[in-house]
Design a protein around this motif. Sequence first.
Motif, PDB file in Angstrom:
ATOM      1  N   THR A   1      38.603  44.912  66.052  1.00  0.00           N
ATOM      2  CA  THR A   1      39.034  44.672  64.674  1.00  0.00           C
ATOM      3  C   THR A   1      37.844  44.708  63.725  1.00  0.00           C
ATOM      4  O   THR A   1      36.821  44.069  63.983  1.00  0.00           O
ATOM      5  N   PHE A   2      37.991  45.472  62.659  1.00  0.00           N
ATOM      6  CA  PHE A   2      36.963  45.503  61.620  1.00  0.00           C
ATOM      7  C   PHE A   2      37.602  45.025  60.324  1.00  0.00           C
ATOM      8  O   PHE A   2      38.510  45.640  59.809  1.00  0.00           O
ATOM      9  N   ILE A   3      37.141  43.876  59.839  1.00  0.00           N
ATOM     10  CA  ILE A   3      37.657  43.353  58.570  1.00  0.00           C
ATOM     11  C   ILE A   3      36.804  43.961  57.464  1.00  0.00           C
ATOM     12  O   ILE A   3      35.585  43.739  57.412  1.00  0.00           O
ATOM     13  N   ASN A   4      37.437  44.737  56.623  1.00  0.00           N
ATOM     14  CA  ASN A   4      36.707  45.549  55.636  1.00  0.00           C
ATOM     15  C   ASN A   4      36.726  44.937  54.233  1.00  0.00           C
ATOM     16  O   ASN A   4      37.511  44.045  53.952  1.00  0.00           O
ATOM     17  N   LYS A   5      35.888  45.465  53.392  1.00  0.00           N
ATOM     18  CA  LYS A   5      35.791  45.111  51.962  1.00  0.00           C
ATOM     19  C   LYS A   5      35.219  43.706  51.766  1.00  0.00           C
ATOM     20  O   LYS A   5      35.649  42.952  50.900  1.00  0.00           O
ATOM     21  N   LEU A   6      34.262  43.395  52.621  1.00  0.00           N
ATOM     22  CA  LEU A   6      33.635  42.083  52.553  1.00  0.00           C
ATOM     23  C   LEU A   6      32.783  41.923  51.301  1.00  0.00           C
ATOM     24  O   LEU A   6      32.369  40.826  50.962  1.00  0.00           O
ATOM     25  N   ASP A   7      32.514  43.046  50.624  1.00  0.00           N
ATOM     26  CA  ASP A   7      31.680  42.989  49.423  1.00  0.00           C
ATOM     27  C   ASP A   7      32.421  42.368  48.243  1.00  0.00           C
ATOM     28  O   ASP A   7      31.836  42.096  47.209  1.00  0.00           O
ATOM     29  N   ARG A   8      33.758  42.228  48.384  1.00  0.00           N
ATOM     30  CA  ARG A   8      34.452  41.599  47.263  1.00  0.00           C
ATOM     31  C   ARG A   8      35.312  40.449  47.771  1.00  0.00           C
ATOM     32  O   ARG A   8      35.369  40.199  48.963  1.00  0.00           O
ATOM     33  N   PHE A   9      36.002  39.808  46.867  1.00  0.00           N
ATOM     34  CA  PHE A   9      36.762  38.628  47.245  1.00  0.00           C
ATOM     35  C   PHE A   9      37.723  38.917  48.389  1.00  0.00           C
ATOM     36  O   PHE A   9      38.477  39.885  48.366  1.00  0.00           O
TER      37      PHE A   9
ATOM     38  N   ALA B   1      23.994  42.437  46.741  1.00  0.00           N
ATOM     39  CA  ALA B   1      24.898  43.394  46.101  1.00  0.00           C
ATOM     40  C   ALA B   1      24.087  44.302  45.193  1.00  0.00           C
ATOM     41  O   ALA B   1      23.151  43.870  44.544  1.00  0.00           O
ATOM     42  N   ASP B   2      24.416  45.581  45.205  1.00  0.00           N
ATOM     43  CA  ASP B   2      23.804  46.475  44.222  1.00  0.00           C
ATOM     44  C   ASP B   2      24.938  47.255  43.565  1.00  0.00           C
ATOM     45  O   ASP B   2      26.095  47.036  43.854  1.00  0.00           O
ATOM     46  N   ASN B   3      24.607  48.125  42.678  1.00  0.00           N
ATOM     47  CA  ASN B   3      25.682  48.833  41.975  1.00  0.00           C
ATOM     48  C   ASN B   3      25.804  50.288  42.402  1.00  0.00           C
ATOM     49  O   ASN B   3      26.346  51.105  41.685  1.00  0.00           O
ATOM     50  N   SER B   4      25.293  50.601  43.591  1.00  0.00           N
ATOM     51  CA  SER B   4      25.298  52.017  43.986  1.00  0.00           C
ATOM     52  C   SER B   4      26.591  52.434  44.672  1.00  0.00           C
ATOM     53  O   SER B   4      26.774  53.596  44.980  1.00  0.00           O
ATOM     54  N   HIS B   5      27.478  51.500  44.919  1.00  0.00           N
ATOM     55  CA  HIS B   5      28.763  51.795  45.575  1.00  0.00           C
ATOM     56  C   HIS B   5      28.610  52.580  46.866  1.00  0.00           C
ATOM     57  O   HIS B   5      29.327  53.534  47.112  1.00  0.00           O
TER      58      HIS B   5
ATOM     59  N   ILE C   1      29.397  34.789  55.863  1.00  0.00           N
ATOM     60  CA  ILE C   1      28.720  33.632  55.271  1.00  0.00           C
ATOM     61  C   ILE C   1      29.095  33.558  53.788  1.00  0.00           C
ATOM     62  O   ILE C   1      29.031  34.559  53.086  1.00  0.00           O
ATOM     63  N   GLY C   2      29.463  32.372  53.348  1.00  0.00           N
ATOM     64  CA  GLY C   2      29.820  32.211  51.936  1.00  0.00           C
ATOM     65  C   GLY C   2      31.184  31.564  51.844  1.00  0.00           C
ATOM     66  O   GLY C   2      31.988  31.689  52.761  1.00  0.00           O
ATOM     67  N   ILE C   3      31.437  30.885  50.744  1.00  0.00           N
ATOM     68  CA  ILE C   3      32.720  30.200  50.646  1.00  0.00           C
ATOM     69  C   ILE C   3      33.681  30.931  49.724  1.00  0.00           C
ATOM     70  O   ILE C   3      33.274  31.725  48.881  1.00  0.00           O
ATOM     71  N   ASP C   4      34.966  30.643  49.927  1.00  0.00           N
ATOM     72  CA  ASP C   4      36.017  31.181  49.072  1.00  0.00           C
ATOM     73  C   ASP C   4      35.976  32.696  48.961  1.00  0.00           C
ATOM     74  O   ASP C   4      36.304  33.269  47.931  1.00  0.00           O
ATOM     75  N   GLY C   5      35.576  33.340  50.008  1.00  0.00           N
ATOM     76  CA  GLY C   5      35.635  34.797  49.994  1.00  0.00           C
ATOM     77  C   GLY C   5      34.519  35.471  49.229  1.00  0.00           C
ATOM     78  O   GLY C   5      34.501  36.683  49.102  1.00  0.00           O
ATOM     79  N   HIS C   6      33.592  34.697  48.702  1.00  0.00           N
ATOM     80  CA  HIS C   6      32.433  35.332  48.061  1.00  0.00           C
ATOM     81  C   HIS C   6      31.334  35.397  49.109  1.00  0.00           C
ATOM     82  O   HIS C   6      30.588  34.445  49.303  1.00  0.00           O
ATOM     83  N   TYR C   7      31.289  36.503  49.790  1.00  0.00           N
ATOM     84  CA  TYR C   7      30.443  36.553  50.976  1.00  0.00           C
ATOM     85  C   TYR C   7      29.021  36.988  50.679  1.00  0.00           C
ATOM     86  O   TYR C   7      28.780  37.821  49.823  1.00  0.00           O
ATOM     87  N   LYS C   8      28.122  36.415  51.454  1.00  0.00           N
ATOM     88  CA  LYS C   8      26.691  36.696  51.254  1.00  0.00           C
ATOM     89  C   LYS C   8      26.113  37.522  52.398  1.00  0.00           C
ATOM     90  O   LYS C   8      25.005  38.012  52.313  1.00  0.00           O
ATOM     91  N   GLY C   9      26.859  37.578  53.511  1.00  0.00           N
ATOM     92  CA  GLY C   9      26.336  38.289  54.664  1.00  0.00           C
ATOM     93  C   GLY C   9      27.112  37.878  55.901  1.00  0.00           C
ATOM     94  O   GLY C   9      28.170  37.261  55.780  1.00  0.00           O
ATOM     95  N   VAL C  10      26.595  38.211  57.076  1.00  0.00           N
ATOM     96  CA  VAL C  10      27.276  37.794  58.301  1.00  0.00           C
ATOM     97  C   VAL C  10      26.307  37.205  59.320  1.00  0.00           C
ATOM     98  O   VAL C  10      25.107  37.506  59.317  1.00  0.00           O
TER      99      VAL C  10
END
Length: 537
Positions: A138-146, A194-198, A172-181
Amino acid sequence: MMGALQEQIAKRRTFAIISHPDAGKTTLTEKLLLYGGAIHLAGSVKARKSNKHAVSDWMEIEKQRGISVTSSVLQFDYDGYRVNILDTPGHQDFSEDTYRTLIAADSAVMLIDAAKGVEPQTKKLFWVCHRRHLPIFTFINKLDRFGRNPFDLMEEVENVLGIKVYPIDWPIGIDGHYKGVYNRMTKKVTLFEADNSHGAKQLKTTVGTLDDAVIKNLLEAEDYENLVNDVELLNGAGEEFDLQEVLAGNLTPMFFGSAMTNFGVQEFLERFLKLSPAPQPRQLQNGELIQPDNPAFSAFVFKIQANMNPAHRDRISFMRICSGVFEKGMQVYHYESGKPIKLAQPQQFLAQERTIVETAYPGDIIGVFDTGTLGIGDSLSDQSLKVKFEDFPVFPPEIFARVQPKDSLKRKQFEKGILQLSQEGAIQVFQQKDVGIESFIVGVVGNLQLEVLEYRLQNEYSAQLLMTPLPYTVARWVYAASKEQIEAMKGLDNGMLVYDKQDRPVILVNNEWALNWILERNSGLSFLTVPSNKAKV
Ligand code: G4P
């Protein structure tokens, strides 16, 4: 010492990615290809999807709709492994091909959107894999956002899908605002900025252990404390990691990441390749297994793609090699016709082009040109083997329509077309008996199949269709103590009794509730979601 064939087998990984549309399958596939060096620019798989410059001009309908009607295979090398990704159509209008492709896989990657959790199409695809005891990652995706709470997501996978979960990563991080794993195997923390390069650039990350001062400094006290507590809880109350359970399809290793920003993708790929199985033995109809390192060649057909080039009426039959070595131009025994056939112009489908294959090994997928001899599920093998693989599974259709020729003078072409397309596996065909209506009932799992049917009948058989949608959504193969009991169902108001190609009775109803209604009033009846020769009529 490992022989040459064993070495080839050991390095192969053949898998499919299963997900609900928009979970990020195209993006993840692209990133895997990017890491594998198979493509050089992020965006090329995407371009194929949005069809700006479609690489594949195989089928007109594919061009018109801007979607990939049939799936192909993407192959690349990574870290000594030969990776085959079975590319399943990602569009909402998925078809039986999506299911069939899973039969050719040795494992599956289940991709879940962190904000949405387990969605309907994920469930359907999961069940096909799970029934076959396929290992699922299982890969849980879109961890960069809520996203949702990771414990919730874990619980949902466990409860909704009924499989045990072992998170290898933990966000790592609370309420879905993740900082890493945090990786529970390497015991390392990876933090991202986070950067803005998408995703054009790889995310900057910082790696360290839980008690590294740098990590402690970078994390807010609350996040750090939560992480320590979560990990303690998982280690104490969670599942144990057991590779045998993973390989048996009972335990799914869970990863968290973001395909778009590349976060966790490479780590996932590396861990997945280590844990996932090499090509597995395959079941024969006589109950025996054929081992991949059996030196004699064997393969089964799992998909047929017709008229890839409209100028020639060619079909390509895709097969999965199960044992031995495939060599270009080899002659093999075709079990279903009882004849030897030559595998002409074998093709392999890379990210963007097809190439001629010289040799291929168990786990590999090749496509061969064929004029109509091969059908879905057919077995091909060396003359010394002459094996027959177990019957190809039938997938219960969910959408039904009555079809008739618009012009009754075209009846012959119409019938020929319907029968050929059903042999090819493009549709499932049923017939009503003794009702005096000359028509077929067509069953499919996705609406797209009906569109393809209409299009191909007109273009290849010059027969226009009259198609009447039927209200049914559930098909069950019927088993009963007597023929009379089955025939009594003809008069049902809330269902329709039809027969499949093998003349097995099938009941079509609007919903599961109607099934119970019928069962309650008819003792001795039983319904199966798929036909079984073991059940008695
Ligand atoms: P699919 O093949 O499973 O249908 O999904 P696809 O990869 O096309 O992704 C669906 C949408 O989700 C895309 O956005 C894609 O960029 C986005 N996405 C994929 N992975 C991630 C991720 O890790 N994080 C975030 N935040 N988004 C992700 P779109 O707006 O539909 O398309 P586009 O404008 O990006 O092309």
